[in-house]
Enzyme design. Structure first.
Site, PDB file in Angstrom:
ATOM      1  N   ASN A 140      -1.510   2.051  21.271  1.00  0.00           N
ATOM      2  CA  ASN A 140      -0.862   1.018  20.456  1.00  0.00           C
ATOM      3  C   ASN A 140       0.113   0.220  21.311  1.00  0.00           C
ATOM      4  O   ASN A 140       0.598   0.698  22.338  1.00  0.00           O
ATOM      5  CB  ASN A 140      -0.113   1.685  19.291  1.00  0.00           C
ATOM      6  CG  ASN A 140       0.266   0.697  18.212  1.00  0.00           C
ATOM      7  OD1 ASN A 140      -0.547  -0.150  17.828  1.00  0.00           O
ATOM      8  ND2 ASN A 140       1.500   0.766  17.724  1.00  0.00           N
ATOM      9  N   TYR A 161     -12.368  -8.213   9.958  1.00  0.00           N
ATOM     10  CA  TYR A 161     -13.633  -8.729   9.409  1.00  0.00           C
ATOM     11  C   TYR A 161     -13.710 -10.248   9.380  1.00  0.00           C
ATOM     12  O   TYR A 161     -14.754 -10.810   9.058  1.00  0.00           O
ATOM     13  CB  TYR A 161     -13.912  -8.142   8.015  1.00  0.00           C
ATOM     14  CG  TYR A 161     -12.784  -8.329   7.034  1.00  0.00           C
ATOM     15  CD1 TYR A 161     -11.850  -7.323   6.837  1.00  0.00           C
ATOM     16  CD2 TYR A 161     -12.648  -9.511   6.308  1.00  0.00           C
ATOM     17  CE1 TYR A 161     -10.809  -7.475   5.941  1.00  0.00           C
ATOM     18  CE2 TYR A 161     -11.608  -9.676   5.420  1.00  0.00           C
ATOM     19  CZ  TYR A 161     -10.693  -8.661   5.238  1.00  0.00           C
ATOM     20  OH  TYR A 161      -9.663  -8.836   4.362  1.00  0.00           O
ATOM     21  N   GLY A 166      -1.167   0.975   9.105  1.00  0.00           N
ATOM     22  CA  GLY A 166      -1.631   1.634   7.885  1.00  0.00           C
ATOM     23  C   GLY A 166      -3.114   1.970   7.936  1.00  0.00           C
ATOM     24  O   GLY A 166      -3.524   3.081   7.561  1.00  0.00           O
ATOM     25  N   LYS A 202       0.803  -1.232   0.000  1.00  0.00           N
ATOM     26  CA  LYS A 202       0.000   0.000   0.000  1.00  0.00           C
ATOM     27  C   LYS A 202       0.838   1.284   0.000  1.00  0.00           C
ATOM     28  O   LYS A 202       0.427   2.283  -0.575  1.00  0.00           O
ATOM     29  CB  LYS A 202      -0.941   0.013   1.211  1.00  0.00           C
ATOM     30  CG  LYS A 202      -2.157  -0.881   1.056  1.00  0.00           C
ATOM     31  CD  LYS A 202      -3.125  -0.662   2.210  1.00  0.00           C
ATOM     32  CE  LYS A 202      -4.337  -1.561   2.074  1.00  0.00           C
ATOM     33  NZ  LYS A 202      -5.341  -1.308   3.111  1.00  0.00           N
ATOM     34  N   ASP A 211      -9.942   3.407   1.713  1.00  0.00           N
ATOM     35  CA  ASP A 211     -10.096   2.910   3.088  1.00  0.00           C
ATOM     36  C   ASP A 211     -10.736   3.976   3.974  1.00  0.00           C
ATOM     37  O   ASP A 211     -11.539   3.662   4.852  1.00  0.00           O
ATOM     38  CB  ASP A 211      -8.733   2.513   3.686  1.00  0.00           C
ATOM     39  CG  ASP A 211      -8.282   1.134   3.223  1.00  0.00           C
ATOM     40  OD1 ASP A 211      -9.152   0.328   2.824  1.00  0.00           O
ATOM     41  OD2 ASP A 211      -7.066   0.861   3.241  1.00  0.00           O
ATOM     42  N   ILE A 244     -12.403  -3.224  12.897  1.00  0.00           N
ATOM     43  CA  ILE A 244     -12.162  -3.300  11.441  1.00  0.00           C
ATOM     44  C   ILE A 244     -11.688  -4.690  11.022  1.00  0.00           C
ATOM     45  O   ILE A 244     -11.638  -5.000   9.841  1.00  0.00           O
ATOM     46  CB  ILE A 244     -11.221  -2.186  10.920  1.00  0.00           C
ATOM     47  CG1 ILE A 244      -9.770  -2.415  11.321  1.00  0.00           C
ATOM     48  CG2 ILE A 244     -11.691  -0.805  11.351  1.00  0.00           C
ATOM     49  CD1 ILE A 244      -8.813  -1.628  10.438  1.00  0.00           C
TER      50      ILE A 244
HETATM   51  N1  LIG Z   1     -12.264  -3.948   7.251  1.00  0.00           N
HETATM   52  C1  LIG Z   1     -11.425  -3.479   6.357  1.00  0.00           C
HETATM   53  O1  LIG Z   1     -11.801  -3.039   5.261  1.00  0.00           O
HETATM   54  C2  LIG Z   1      -9.950  -3.424   6.672  1.00  0.00           C
HETATM   55  C3  LIG Z   1      -9.097  -2.566   5.938  1.00  0.00           C
HETATM   56  C4  LIG Z   1      -7.734  -2.528   6.272  1.00  0.00           C
HETATM   57  C5  LIG Z   1      -7.257  -3.352   7.291  1.00  0.00           C
HETATM   58  N2  LIG Z   1      -8.111  -4.172   7.969  1.00  0.00           N
HETATM   59  C6  LIG Z   1      -7.629  -5.023   9.075  1.00  0.00           C
HETATM   60  O2  LIG Z   1      -7.046  -4.171  10.048  1.00  0.00           O
HETATM   61  C7  LIG Z   1      -5.942  -4.797  10.686  1.00  0.00           C
HETATM   62  C8  LIG Z   1      -4.739  -3.844  10.665  1.00  0.00           C
HETATM   63  O3  LIG Z   1      -4.340  -3.621   9.332  1.00  0.00           O
HETATM   64  P1  LIG Z   1      -3.106  -2.654   8.958  1.00  0.00           P
HETATM   65  O4  LIG Z   1      -3.032  -2.597   7.483  1.00  0.00           O
HETATM   66  O5  LIG Z   1      -3.182  -1.382   9.727  1.00  0.00           O
HETATM   67  O6  LIG Z   1      -1.877  -3.523   9.524  1.00  0.00           O
HETATM   68  P2  LIG Z   1      -0.444  -3.009  10.048  1.00  0.00           P
HETATM   69  O7  LIG Z   1      -0.054  -1.757   9.369  1.00  0.00           O
HETATM   70  O8  LIG Z   1       0.430  -4.198   9.982  1.00  0.00           O
HETATM   71  O9  LIG Z   1      -0.716  -2.639  11.620  1.00  0.00           O
HETATM   72  C9  LIG Z   1      -1.007  -3.653  12.558  1.00  0.00           C
HETATM   73  C10 LIG Z   1      -1.435  -3.027  13.894  1.00  0.00           C
HETATM   74  O10 LIG Z   1      -1.840  -4.080  14.781  1.00  0.00           O
HETATM   75  C11 LIG Z   1      -1.016  -4.049  15.965  1.00  0.00           C
HETATM   76  N3  LIG Z   1      -0.809  -5.432  16.424  1.00  0.00           N
HETATM   77  C12 LIG Z   1      -0.545  -6.520  15.668  1.00  0.00           C
HETATM   78  N4  LIG Z   1      -0.450  -7.622  16.451  1.00  0.00           N
HETATM   79  C13 LIG Z   1      -0.640  -7.199  17.736  1.00  0.00           C
HETATM   80  C14 LIG Z   1      -0.661  -7.862  18.997  1.00  0.00           C
HETATM   81  N5  LIG Z   1      -0.462  -9.179  19.107  1.00  0.00           N
HETATM   82  N6  LIG Z   1      -0.902  -7.123  20.109  1.00  0.00           N
HETATM   83  C15 LIG Z   1      -1.124  -5.791  20.026  1.00  0.00           C
HETATM   84  N7  LIG Z   1      -1.122  -5.113  18.844  1.00  0.00           N
HETATM   85  C16 LIG Z   1      -0.886  -5.805  17.717  1.00  0.00           C
HETATM   86  C17 LIG Z   1       0.257  -3.361  15.542  1.00  0.00           C
HETATM   87  O11 LIG Z   1       0.903  -2.847  16.684  1.00  0.00           O
HETATM   88  P3  LIG Z   1       2.502  -2.526  16.662  1.00  0.00           P
HETATM   89  O12 LIG Z   1       2.635  -1.162  16.037  1.00  0.00           O
HETATM   90  O13 LIG Z   1       2.870  -2.529  18.100  1.00  0.00           O
HETATM   91  O14 LIG Z   1       3.147  -3.616  15.868  1.00  0.00           O
HETATM   92  C18 LIG Z   1      -0.317  -2.265  14.615  1.00  0.00           C
HETATM   93  O15 LIG Z   1      -0.885  -1.219  15.367  1.00  0.00           O
HETATM   94  C19 LIG Z   1      -5.726  -6.112   9.936  1.00  0.00           C
HETATM   95  O16 LIG Z   1      -6.310  -7.141  10.697  1.00  0.00           O
HETATM   96  C20 LIG Z   1      -6.494  -5.947   8.636  1.00  0.00           C
HETATM   97  O17 LIG Z   1      -7.026  -7.168   8.167  1.00  0.00           O
HETATM   98  C21 LIG Z   1      -9.456  -4.219   7.683  1.00  0.00           C
END
Ligand SMILES: NC(=O)c1ccc[n+]([C@@H]2O[C@H](COP(=O)([O-])OP(=O)(O)OC[C@H]3O[C@@H](n4cnc5c(N)ncnc54)[C@H](OP(=O)(O)O)[C@@H]3O)[C@@H](O)[C@H]2O)c1
Length: 273
Positions: A150, A219, A129, A66, A102, A217
């Protein structure tokens, strides 16, 4: 003439986007196809060249491309340059224009349910992201204040700076230090990946009021522990699939210039979850 679309990322075989967009094509009788195309990290440049060669009409971009995809765009829309990440691209005779749907996708359920964001206090869990697009959305809708919690404080601090820069008052904290008194928040959003593997909610719901909006978010699964706890408190729930559909519908409108068949897309998605 038939048109071709794709979603690129890695992993990509579990993406629900081909299902959602194909349902829309069937519903509107469009001569279009939509494929999932795996492009591993480090191979984005070559991947984009192949897509241009087959004259792809448009594509969605997901993890891990992305942010890097920004380098290969000829044009960007406002949301895309503000957020610094792209999830939707349109190809106009070799000219690639990027969008970030998004943000509007995240806001879509609030609009559908007529929930006002202006002047609310927000708790956002996560600083990745997706959280960045969400902060931009809350700033656009003039929320009063956002607390960004976070696991890694440094990332929460960076996102706080972004929020303040775009006019949204904010502070940051670790999830661990949040405590259990969360009564002041009107809207609580989980934008971490906690829940994907059925993990328990990262926060206590002890003090949550029935007027609170609880939005996950994640799903898959649809009913995360976070949402189940919100339901127990009789809060208003917003599911991750609603954002997924919102961003897909907006991408559809960018590509086809016509309103997306939301109900057909929703039916296909819920059938697949
Ligand atoms: N519904 C939708 O349309 C949609 C759209 C986009 C994303 N999503 C979902 O949103 C989630 C995040 O996506 P992203 O693109 O933002 O991913 P990303 O950039 O990899 O960020 C992941 C986030 O989750 C935290 N995290 C991961 N594992 C953790 C744990 N075990 N304990 C505490 N915090 C944890 C990370 O914290 P740290 O900074 O400490 O690593 C960070 O804040 C994903 O599950 C994705 O599937 C859904």
């Amino acid at each position: 003439m038939s048109k071709t679309f794709a979603v690129i990322g890695d992993p990509i075989n579990h993406s629900l986007s081909p299902n959602i967009h194909s349902a829309a094509f069937r519903d509107l009788n469009l001569d279009c196809s939509y494929i999932a195309y795996r492009i591993p990290r480090g191979e984005l440049k070559e991947g984009i060249e192949s897509l241009k060669k087959i004259k792809i009409d448009g594509f969605n971009v997901t993890i891990p491309h992305k942010i890097e995809m920004m380098k290969y765009l000829d044009k960007t829309d406002e949301s895309c340059s503000l957020i610094g990440a792209v999830n939707t691209v349109i190809n106009n005779e070799g000219i690639l224009k990027g969008y970030n749907t998004d943000m509007d996708g995240f806001l879509d359920p609030f609009k559908k349910k007529k929930i006002r964001i202006q002047d609310t206090k927000i708790l956002l869990l996560g600083a990745g992201g997706a959280a960045r697009a969400i902060v931009a959305g809350f700033a656009k809708e003039k929320a009063q204040h956002i607390t960004i919690a976070n696991r890694t404080l440094e990332k929460a601090n960076n996102l706080k700076q972004f929020a303040n820069k775009i006019g949204l008052n904010s502070d940051s904290i670790t999830i661990e230090n949040l405590g259990s008194n969360l009564e002041e928040f009107d809207i609580i959003v989980n934008a971490t990946s906690i829940g994907l593997k059925n993990e328990p909610s990262p926060i206590s719901f002890e003090s949550i009021r029935p007027e609170t909006i609880v939005y996950d978010i994640v799903y898959l699964p649809m009913n995360t522990d976070f949402l189940k706890k919100g339901k127990q408190k009789e809060a208003t729930i917003i599911y991750g699939y609603e954002m997924l559909l919102g961003q897909a519908a907006r991408a559809f409108e960018i590509w086809h210039g016509t309103e997306a068949p939301y109900n057909a897309m929703k039916k296909a998605l819920l059938g697949g979850i």
